[in-house]
Enzyme design. Structure first.
Site, short mmCIF file in Angstrom:
data_model
loop_
_atom_site.label_atom_id
_atom_site.label_comp_id
_atom_site.label_asym_id
_atom_site.label_seq_id
_atom_site.Cartn_x
_atom_site.Cartn_y
_atom_site.Cartn_z
N CYS A 1 0.77 -1.18 -0.03
CA CYS A 1 0.05 -0.09 0.02
C CYS A 1 0.78 1.37 -0.02
O CYS A 1 1.49 1.40 -0.98
CB CYS A 1 -1.02 -0.06 1.15
SG CYS A 1 -2.38 1.18 0.74
N HIS B 1 -3.73 -5.09 0.48
CA HIS B 1 -3.18 -5.58 1.81
C HIS B 1 -3.22 -6.92 1.91
O HIS B 1 -4.10 -7.51 2.74
CB HIS B 1 -4.14 -4.90 2.85
CG HIS B 1 -3.68 -3.40 3.11
ND1 HIS B 1 -2.40 -2.99 3.84
CD2 HIS B 1 -4.09 -2.24 2.83
CE1 HIS B 1 -2.44 -1.76 3.91
NE2 HIS B 1 -3.30 -1.34 3.39
N GLU C 1 -1.58 -9.03 3.85
CA GLU C 1 -1.06 -9.48 5.13
C GLU C 1 -2.45 -9.61 5.86
O GLU C 1 -2.61 -10.29 6.91
CB GLU C 1 -0.44 -8.22 6.01
CG GLU C 1 -0.98 -7.05 6.45
CD GLU C 1 -1.45 -5.83 5.58
OE1 GLU C 1 -1.05 -6.10 4.57
OE2 GLU C 1 -1.92 -4.89 5.57
#
Ligand code: MN
Length: 246
Positions: A111, A215, A217
């Site tokens: 990001c 994102h 993660e």
């Protein structure tokens, strides 16, 4: 995997002057741990020698999300009121990217980290998708971080495609800015339906630089998103044991 081959992955964190506190979403640390890397959190420092030391001890770097980069860094005046990252963090991470690149160590940027990688290496950003690209979709999803909101199309022949081995992927999206001019040594490797760049990577074959606009993660329960962190860790191991293909 032999325990002594676990690479150290430096993870950048946020800093807020008002509270004098550093912060980092646990999901980044968890993703590195799940990919079998040893996560260490790198505090932003102003001293060049200390930053050099940080670059030296890590085997790979994870650039995390956050607010906006000051547009003057990429040669533009702000066209709207931006919520900017702290100047100490900004300076630190831009210089850290350059140092880590010189050492040929792998970098994964997420990001803001993707945008920062591009800017540090000479690229520019759209300061606001809505203002500058009014025909583009909103990339600020309203649903939860672990939910997806748009599809990303991955270029065949890219390093990203080699990692994921799919041509499209559902992702989340929490950005109001996007890559404009790509840095000279980078290229786009994924796009959203509206043409927004969703991933960038190095053109070179002897290093690993990957920027991801979503994102992953938050989505590591899907092996494809986890694979991005595993790719970073694998590259860090290759470098660590000196078997990197020339
Ligand atoms: Mn997006």
């Amino acid at each position: 995997m032999a325990k002594n081959n676990v690479p150290i992955i430096g993870i950048t964190c946020d800093y807020k002057e008002k509270t004098k506190k550093y912060s980092l979403n646990r999901a980044y640390v968890e993703a590195i741990r799940r990919a079998n890397g040893a996560p260490i959190i790198l505090a932003p420092v102003e001293d060049i020698l200390l930053r050099q030391k940080q670059a030296n001890i890590i085997d790979g770097l994870l650039l995390t999300g956050g607010r906006d980069i000051e547009p003057t860094v990429y040669g533009e005046q702000p066209i709207l009121k931006l919520k900017k990252i702290h100047s100490i963090r900004q300076q630190h991470e831009i210089e850290l990217v350059k140092l880590v690149c010189e050492l040929n160590k792998p970098i994964l940027g997420i990001c803001l980290g993707c945008q920062l990688l591009n800017v540090a290496l000479g690229g520019t950003l759209y300061q606001d998708i809505k203002m500058q690209l009014p025909t583009a979709s909103s990339h600020l999803q309203k649903n939860k971080r672990k939910e997806t909101s748009h599809i990303v199309y991955i270029k065949e022949g890219s390093k990203l495609h080699q990692i994921l081995k799919v041509s499209k992927l559902k992702t989340n999206s929490f950005h109001h800015q996007a890559i404009k001019k790509i840095a000279p040594n980078l290229r786009a490797s994924a796009y959203a339906e509206d043409g927004i760049i969703e991933a960038i990577e190095t053109k070179k074959d002897d290093c690993f630089l990957l920027g991801i606009q979503w994102h992953p993660e938050e989505l590591i329960e899907n092996p494809l998103h986890l694979a991005l962190f595993e790719a970073l860790v694998e590259e860090a191991i290759k470098l660590k044991i000196g078997k990197k293909a020339k």
